[in-house]
Design a protein around this motif. Structure first.
Motif, short mmCIF file in Angstrom:
data_model
loop_
_atom_site.label_atom_id
_atom_site.label_comp_id
_atom_site.label_asym_id
_atom_site.label_seq_id
_atom_site.Cartn_x
_atom_site.Cartn_y
_atom_site.Cartn_z
N MET A 1 28.54 -3.78 87.29
CA MET A 1 29.51 -4.76 87.81
C MET A 1 28.92 -5.53 88.98
N LEU A 2 28.21 -4.84 89.87
CA LEU A 2 27.60 -5.51 91.02
C LEU A 2 26.55 -6.51 90.56
N ALA A 3 25.77 -6.13 89.54
CA ALA A 3 24.74 -7.04 89.02
C ALA A 3 25.37 -8.26 88.39
N SER A 4 26.49 -8.08 87.69
CA SER A 4 27.17 -9.21 87.05
C SER A 4 27.71 -10.20 88.10
N ILE A 5 28.24 -9.64 89.18
CA ILE A 5 28.77 -10.51 90.24
C ILE A 5 27.65 -11.30 90.91
N SER A 6 26.57 -10.60 91.27
CA SER A 6 25.46 -11.27 91.96
C SER A 6 24.74 -12.26 91.05
N ALA A 7 24.79 -12.03 89.73
CA ALA A 7 24.15 -12.97 88.80
C ALA A 7 24.96 -14.24 88.63
N SER A 8 26.26 -14.15 88.85
CA SER A 8 27.14 -15.30 88.64
C SER A 8 27.44 -16.08 89.92
N PHE A 9 27.32 -15.43 91.08
CA PHE A 9 27.64 -16.06 92.35
C PHE A 9 26.53 -15.80 93.37
N ASN A 10 26.40 -16.71 94.30
CA ASN A 10 25.55 -16.50 95.47
C ASN A 10 26.38 -15.75 96.51
N ILE A 11 26.21 -14.44 96.56
CA ILE A 11 27.01 -13.60 97.46
C ILE A 11 26.40 -13.64 98.86
N SER A 12 27.26 -13.88 99.86
CA SER A 12 26.79 -13.96 101.23
C SER A 12 27.91 -13.60 102.20
N PRO A 13 27.59 -12.83 103.25
CA PRO A 13 28.61 -12.53 104.26
C PRO A 13 29.09 -13.78 105.01
N TRP A 14 28.30 -14.86 104.96
CA TRP A 14 28.71 -16.11 105.61
C TRP A 14 30.00 -16.66 105.00
N LEU A 15 30.27 -16.30 103.76
CA LEU A 15 31.48 -16.78 103.09
C LEU A 15 32.76 -16.26 103.76
N PHE A 16 32.63 -15.16 104.49
CA PHE A 16 33.80 -14.59 105.15
C PHE A 16 34.25 -15.42 106.35
N LEU A 17 33.47 -16.43 106.71
CA LEU A 17 33.88 -17.32 107.79
C LEU A 17 35.18 -18.05 107.45
N PRO B 1 34.83 -13.31 95.00
CA PRO B 1 33.80 -12.42 94.44
C PRO B 1 33.04 -11.63 95.51
N SER B 2 32.79 -12.24 96.69
CA SER B 2 32.09 -11.53 97.76
C SER B 2 32.92 -10.36 98.28
N MET B 3 34.23 -10.57 98.41
CA MET B 3 35.11 -9.48 98.83
C MET B 3 35.03 -8.31 97.85
N ILE B 4 35.04 -8.64 96.57
CA ILE B 4 34.98 -7.60 95.53
C ILE B 4 33.61 -6.92 95.55
N TYR B 5 32.55 -7.72 95.69
CA TYR B 5 31.18 -7.20 95.68
C TYR B 5 30.97 -6.17 96.79
N SER C 1 29.88 -9.43 82.57
CA SER C 1 30.79 -8.31 82.37
C SER C 1 32.14 -8.81 81.87
N ALA C 2 32.54 -8.34 80.69
CA ALA C 2 33.83 -8.73 80.13
C ALA C 2 34.98 -8.27 81.02
N GLU C 3 34.79 -7.13 81.73
CA GLU C 3 35.82 -6.60 82.61
C GLU C 3 36.11 -7.53 83.78
N LEU C 4 35.08 -8.27 84.21
CA LEU C 4 35.24 -9.13 85.38
C LEU C 4 35.75 -10.53 85.05
N ASN C 5 35.67 -10.92 83.80
CA ASN C 5 36.01 -12.30 83.46
C ASN C 5 37.46 -12.65 83.77
#
Length: 496
Positions: free
Chosen positions: A245-261, A115-119, A331-335
């Motif tokens: 779409m960005l709001a739906s992703i951030s509402a469902s996941f804790n988005i962080s650049p640290w995940l790219f580690l 999800p972070s990559m997509i966000y 977002s139904a599109e993201l499910n």
């Protein structure tokens, strides 16, 4: 009729069996029968559902036809079965990698890595360079998910809508979406075709990906340049609104650049030539650890609990690695995008590989592959001719058999020995299979890929085919490299 000296060669000769009494027409009977049955099965019977099992059984029927030819030439049932066993054994590493890829996809989903990559990818969208941005976004998402189909069915649909709002021809947008999606599909270790090609060619996954970059990166750069030129000539109005779409992703996941580690760690291991199974296992486990740290609520929910306990965390991570996992968003599109089949999701591809190995094993045992390979070498005496015949075979099977997997499986098994006889490393074959088999499937309306993409994006195949630059430039690139002998890797034993 007596069979003479039908014995396996040495192991380094890939166990291809000679049968001096088998003529080329007898060797081609199973191939012709297989292609005919596959064409009917996909075109008139099952369509997109052919990979659910019927194509796999058709491969077994093709093996039965080969066995009949073998019996006629006095090849024993035991010899055929032994060769099938050897064939299946040779794919052990590839099958294990597929299972680990499925488990990695599961933990990377629930940890928020995908999800972070997509966000972050969606945020690079800009109306003035909309088309090349579509290519980049779909490439990022497809690399992250390993699926061009999922990319098109989710973000691809959204981009088509945005393009229509900007007044851009739907065929152009669809061509950009498909170009990026298939670039990512080719380059992602999570992709089934990316795993399938080296398995058929006798190569290794990460070496295959590395070798693909030589032809794939120049092709995507040319594609981007073309789309930039087109975009600069368009009169674009409106805005590309991805805020929902960005709001739906951030509402469902804790988005962080640290995940790219985590993906960076896996890339580091690959660069350091760590065995693929080890790199994938470490990536999977790191994904699970990061899931507990960054997405504790998701892990708890998948584990079937109300609070984050060790048992719930254990169950949540194990479920993500092994079975279907889906994260609901606003977002139904993201499910559909935020779902993973885990290891169980790879069983269909594993099933296909095993059935292909049965067909290939019987063809080996009766001496058909050796006969066909020698005939190919006689017809195409040059290295370029061998590459060209592989490309033609892959594109031809996409047209006749209507399925990209079969366009990889059948030529991969048929040409494997021919490439070795020319002293060429398996990476040459696996790269050519993807450059011609994987990417051209979407350009054919009756192919499963063409039919799927046209239906999902609601754009006629012929409308987007002219703009899917990456897809039809890829075969020409691989032929160009072959013609000028650029990055044509030799077998170590031959080069010594």
């Amino acid at each position: 009729m007596q069979s003479q000296d039908i014995k396996p060669r040495e192991p380094q000769d890939e166990n291809i069996i000679e049968n001096k009494e088998l003529n080329i027409w007898e060797a081609l009977i199973p191939v012709i029968a297989l292609v005919g049955m596959l064409f009917y099965n996909v075109k008139f019977a099952f369509g997109d559902d052919a990979l659910s099992g019927s194509n796999q059984f058709i491969l077994l029927l093709g093996a039965a036809v080969a066995a009949i030819v073998g019996f006629y030439n006095k090849v024993s049932y035991k010899q055929m079965l032994d060769e099938v066993a050897e064939n299946v054994k040779s794919t052990t590493g590839a099958l294990l990698i597929l299972l680990f890829v499925g488990s990695l996809a599961g933990t990377w989903l629930i940890s928020g890595i995908i999800p972070s990559m997509i966000y972050y990818g969606l945020q690079i969208l800009n109306p003035t360079i909309f088309l090349p941005a579509c290519v980049v976004i779909c490439a990022i998402i497809s690399i992250a998910t390993g699926s061009s189909w999922t990319t098109s069915a989710t973000v691809g649909i959204a981009l088509i809508g945005i393009g229509n709002a900007l007044g851009i021809h739907a065929g152009m947008t669809a061509g950009a979406v498909i170009s990026g999606a298939y670039f990512g599909d080719k380059m992602s270790p999570l992709s089934d075709t990316t795993n399938l090609a080296p398995a058929m060619a006798g190569g290794e996954l990460f070496s295959h990906i590395k070798y693909m970059t030589y032809t794939t990166v120049p092709t995507i750069i040319v594609t981007l340049i073309i789309f930039i030129i087109i975009s600069l000539s368009l009169d674009v109005s409106g805005t590309a609104d991805t805020s929902e779409m960005l709001a739906s992703i951030s509402a469902s996941f804790n988005i962080s650049p640290w995940l790219f580690l985590v993906p960076l760690a896996v890339i580091f291991l690959i660069v350091k030539k760590t065995p693929p199974l080890v790199a994938l296992l470490i990536g999977t486990l790191l994904g699970g650890i990061f899931a507990v740290i960054f997405q504790p609520e998701i892990v708890t929910s998948i584990g079937g609990g109300d609070s984050l306990t060790f048992n719930n965390a254990y169950k949540g991570i194990m479920n993500a690695m092994t079975i279907d996992t889906a994260i609901e968003t606003q977002s139904a599109e993201l499910n559909d995008l935020f779902s993973s089949g885990g290891m169980s999701g790879m069983l269909g591809t594993i099933w296909l590989i095993v059935c292909a190995m049965v067909f290939g094993g019987v063809m080996d045992a009766i001496g058909a592959l050796s006969r066909i390979s020698k005939s190919v070498l006689n017809l195409f005496d040059t290295i370029f001719g061998l590459f060209a015949s592989t490309v033609i075979s892959c594109v031809g099977l996409n047209v006749l058999a209507s399925d990209q997997y079969l366009a990889i499986v059948i030529p991969g098994r048929m040409y494997r020995k021919a490439f070795e006889d020319k002293g060429l490393a398996p990476e040459n074959l696996s790269r050519t299979l993807e450059d011609s088999g994987t990417v051209t499937s979407v350009l054919i309306p009756w192919n499963t890929c063409g039919a799927y993409q046209s239906s999902v994006l609601n754009v006629d195949t012929f409308s987007y085919a002219g703009y899917a630059f990456f897809n039809y430039l890829s075969p020409f690139t691989t032929l160009l490299f072959a013609a000028f002998k650029i990055k044509i890797k030799q077998l170590a034993t031959k080069a010594a």
